[in-house]
Scaffold this active site. Structure first.
Site, mmCIF file in Angstrom:
data_model
loop_
_atom_site.group_PDB
_atom_site.id
_atom_site.type_symbol
_atom_site.label_atom_id
_atom_site.label_comp_id
_atom_site.label_asym_id
_atom_site.label_seq_id
_atom_site.Cartn_x
_atom_site.Cartn_y
_atom_site.Cartn_z
ATOM 1 N N ASP A 169 0.823 -1.356 0.039
ATOM 2 C CA ASP A 169 0.093 0.170 0.115
ATOM 3 C C ASP A 169 0.845 1.117 0.019
ATOM 4 O O ASP A 169 1.522 1.368 0.752
ATOM 5 C CB ASP A 169 -0.860 0.016 1.285
ATOM 6 C CG ASP A 169 -2.131 1.199 1.122
ATOM 7 O OD1 ASP A 169 -3.133 0.670 1.564
ATOM 8 O OD2 ASP A 169 -1.598 2.179 1.201
ATOM 9 N N ASP A 200 -3.582 2.384 -5.378
ATOM 10 C CA ASP A 200 -2.345 2.324 -4.409
ATOM 11 C C ASP A 200 -2.297 1.020 -3.624
ATOM 12 O O ASP A 200 -1.392 0.954 -3.119
ATOM 13 C CB ASP A 200 -2.221 3.619 -3.818
ATOM 14 C CG ASP A 200 -3.086 3.521 -2.158
ATOM 15 O OD1 ASP A 200 -4.164 2.823 -2.301
ATOM 16 O OD2 ASP A 200 -2.528 4.065 -1.247
ATOM 17 N N GLU A 201 -2.897 0.352 -3.915
ATOM 18 C CA GLU A 201 -2.895 -1.158 -3.132
ATOM 19 C C GLU A 201 -3.061 -2.493 -3.572
ATOM 20 O O GLU A 201 -3.949 -2.274 -4.501
ATOM 21 C CB GLU A 201 -4.167 -0.893 -2.147
ATOM 22 C CG GLU A 201 -4.114 -1.613 -0.988
ATOM 23 C CD GLU A 201 -5.603 -1.600 -0.162
ATOM 24 O OE1 GLU A 201 -5.914 -0.561 -0.313
ATOM 25 O OE2 GLU A 201 -5.715 -2.501 0.815
#
Ligand code: TTP
Ligand code: MG
Length: 406
Positions: free
Chosen positions: A31, A126-127
């Site tokens: 993340d 983002d993960e």
């Protein structure tokens, strides 16, 4: 052995076997740190080391998308009303954000992951979860792969990430979160009990404020205390959900990593308690379903071209009607109006038992944007981003619907 003891004995055997089998997997969760804000700080050196706050709208009526760690020191958080952020951090630098750029950066990071494994499941821009089981001979241990990725993201993309390595998704995600920002945490199979025991119950996947308050009412604050409760007690108090907690509190989670390219559609449906003929109620329900579908698409950074409406009538006859858009979308308005038009056309006079909406013909956000940049779309995207923040925090609500319908 009496029956209950026999069942317990058998059950414990299954748990041990499951634990042994699943502890062989190697899962990484990554993340990015303060993602949108970190991208802006990367691209403008004057923003580095400063409290940067990104919001869909930078006037006082918007909400915060994210805040740099410097801004978090003042108490600024995602989904907080912008007005509150201004009060907490008047010296902050407030920016509207640039979704298009974040999507491109996300694509660049995803390409690094895919050099190591095809089993990449993005959860948001983002993960992602990565399954690197069996990659050892090619690229090294999961720990080495995790470190390498972190290093490459730093060198090639210019951003910091937090990484968790464990043998399942639940533990890997917890591990990546626990030492944020710029963290790297490994949880070995024999360290699970110690790792989990002191963490608050809210850290258990799916435990929100309600369940946490309920558990607290019984004097249970941390995961170690949940792990000491017998399955029967949890099941009696919480039903099927209690059973899941029993496993999670022991760090058992066998959900597989599902790679993105296997996601062919994103849909949501509901069955009514009583069959519905009222058009208004059908449309409102359709809107609720669309909000969920849109949010899931955006979280995964996907856009789709085909919108399908599903109807099951009171006599169980089921139909689907589809429409294909000129441009792939992840926007609630476009999905909703397309599906609503399909619904308007289907007027058989029969009551509806089940209603569903699905978006398919998916591609990643970047590939989908073939048409020229357009102001209207940018505005819509910003509004949708702000709505997502509110939905994540407060759940579905009347305000959202009213805004969307405008
Ligand atoms: P997160 O990973 O939740 O947050 P983050 O990356 O900003 O910070 P960290 O992981 O270090 O805690 O979300 C990723 C991005 O998604 C975030 O940069 C902005 C966006 N986002 C919103 O737009 N609204 C929200 O409510 C949240 C939580 C995130
Ligand atoms: Mg993040």
């Amino acid at each position: 052995m009496c029956y209950n003891n026999y069942r317990k004995h058998q059950f414990e055997g299954v748990v041990k076997k499951t634990m042994a089998e699943n502890s062989l997997r190697r899962i990484i969760h990554i993340d990015m740190d303060a993602f949108y804000a970190a991208v802006e700080q990367r691209d403008n050196p004057q923003l580095r080391g400063k409290p940067v706050i990104i919001g869909g709208r930078t006037d006082s009526r918007g909400v915060v998308s994210t805040a740099s760690y410097e801004a978090r020191r003042y108490g600024v958080r995602s989904a907080m009303p912008m007005a509150q952020a201004y009060r907490l951090c008047p010296q902050g630098i407030y920016l509207p954000g640039d979704h298009r750029k974040y999507r491109a950066v996300s694509g660049q990071i995803g390409a690094i992951y895919r050099e190591y494994t095809p089993l990449v499941e993005p959860l948001a821009l983002d993960e992602a979860f990565l399954d690197v089981t069996g990659c050892e001979k090619l690229f090294g241990t999961a720990e080495e792969i995790g470190r390498k990725m972190k290093e490459r993201i730093s060198k090639e993309v210019g951003l910091t990430a937090s990484v968790g390595v464990a043998h399942n998704k639940f533990l890997a995600k917890l591990a990546s979160d626990i030492k944020k920002p710029n963290g790297f945490v490994i949880v070995g199979p024999e360290e699970v009990r110690e790792f989990l025991s002191g963490l608050p119950v809210g850290r258990l996947w799916g435990v929100g404020e309600k369940t946490a308050a309920l558990l607290q009412g019984w004097g249970i604050k941390n995961i170690g205390q949940v792990a000491r409760l017998p399955m029967e007690v949890l099941e009696e108090k919480l039903g099927a959900w209690g059973r899941q907690l029993y496993f999670l509190a022991r760090g058992i989670d066998d959900r597989p990593v599902i790679p993105d390219h296997q996601v062919k559609s994103v849909g949501h449906e509901t069955t009514f308690d009583l069959d519905v003929q009222d058009k208004e109620l059908l449309l409102t329900t359709l809107l609720d379903l669309t909000l969920e579908v849109g949010r899931r698409l955006r979280k995964k950074g996907l856009v789709g071209r085909t919108v399908t409406l599903k109807l099951r009538y009171s006599d169980f006859k089921t139909i689907t009607r589809a429409a294909t858009l000129e441009e792939a979308t992840d926007l609630d308005n476009r999905i909703y109006y397309t599906a609503a038009e399909l619904l308007e056309r289907e007027d058989t006079g029969q009551a509806v038992r089940l209603l569903g909406v699905t978006v398919s013909k998916l591609c990643s956000g970047d590939e989908g944007q073939i048409s020229l940049f357009n102001q209207g779309r940018e505005k819509e995207e910003k509004l949708t981003g702000a709505v997502d923040g509110i939905l994540d925090k407060f759940g579905d609500g009347a305000i959202t619907r009213a805004r969307l319908l405008k």
